[in-house]
Motif scaffolding. Structure first.
Motif, PDB file in Angstrom:
ATOM      1  N   GLN A  38       0.918  -0.643   0.146  1.00  0.00           N
ATOM      2  CA  GLN A  38       0.044  -0.056  -0.360  1.00  0.00           C
ATOM      3  C   GLN A  38       0.970   0.972  -0.074  1.00  0.00           C
ATOM      4  O   GLN A  38       0.435   2.164  -0.472  1.00  0.00           O
ATOM      5  CB  GLN A  38      -0.920  -0.242   1.423  1.00  0.00           C
ATOM      6  N   TYR A  44      -6.453  -1.041  -1.950  1.00  0.00           N
ATOM      7  CA  TYR A  44      -6.695  -2.018  -0.347  1.00  0.00           C
ATOM      8  C   TYR A  44      -8.348  -0.915  -0.682  1.00  0.00           C
ATOM      9  O   TYR A  44      -8.468  -0.563   0.262  1.00  0.00           O
ATOM     10  CB  TYR A  44      -6.242  -2.504   0.163  1.00  0.00           C
ATOM     11  N   PRO A  45      -8.781  -1.051  -1.919  1.00  0.00           N
ATOM     12  CA  PRO A  45     -10.340  -0.417  -1.417  1.00  0.00           C
ATOM     13  C   PRO A  45     -10.622  -0.863  -0.165  1.00  0.00           C
ATOM     14  O   PRO A  45     -10.774  -1.831  -0.317  1.00  0.00           O
ATOM     15  CB  PRO A  45     -11.107   0.046  -2.931  1.00  0.00           C
ATOM     16  N   GLU A  46     -11.910   0.314   0.169  1.00  0.00           N
ATOM     17  CA  GLU A  46     -12.740  -0.329   1.243  1.00  0.00           C
ATOM     18  C   GLU A  46     -13.977  -0.706   0.422  1.00  0.00           C
ATOM     19  O   GLU A  46     -14.110  -0.505  -0.638  1.00  0.00           O
ATOM     20  CB  GLU A  46     -13.184   1.095   1.800  1.00  0.00           C
ATOM     21  N   SER A  47     -14.898  -2.001   0.930  1.00  0.00           N
ATOM     22  CA  SER A  47     -15.946  -2.562   0.233  1.00  0.00           C
ATOM     23  C   SER A  47     -17.159  -1.533   0.438  1.00  0.00           C
ATOM     24  O   SER A  47     -17.339  -1.084   1.646  1.00  0.00           O
ATOM     25  CB  SER A  47     -15.942  -4.014   0.010  1.00  0.00           C
ATOM     26  N   GLU A  81      -4.592   4.257  -3.948  1.00  0.00           N
ATOM     27  CA  GLU A  81      -5.337   2.635  -3.216  1.00  0.00           C
ATOM     28  C   GLU A  81      -5.338   1.020  -3.661  1.00  0.00           C
ATOM     29  O   GLU A  81      -5.921   1.022  -4.428  1.00  0.00           O
ATOM     30  CB  GLU A  81      -6.701   3.425  -2.079  1.00  0.00           C
TER      31      GLU A  81
END
Length: 54
Positions: free
Chosen positions: A39, A51-54, A49
């Motif tokens: 990251q 690791y995008p937030e779901s 980003e």
């Protein structure tokens, strides 16, 4: 099926992120730290980003 990560016109699929994590681990980065390191690289080099937030 992977997800697409968008930023600065770049698309990176889930499989590529997982492969990059595996390469870091294979080169001595602790498994629980690989995503943190990756990251940081994403922020520094790609301005995105990984690791995008779901």
């Amino acid at each position: 099926m992977g997800y697409q990560v968008y930023g600065s016109g770049i698309e990176i699929d889930k499989e590529s992120v997982e492969m990059a994590e595996r390469i870091l681990i294979d080169n001595g980065i602790e498994p629980d730290e690989a995503s943190v390191v990756l990251q940081a690289v994403g922020y520094a080099l790609l301005d995105m980003e990984l690791y995008p937030e779901s």
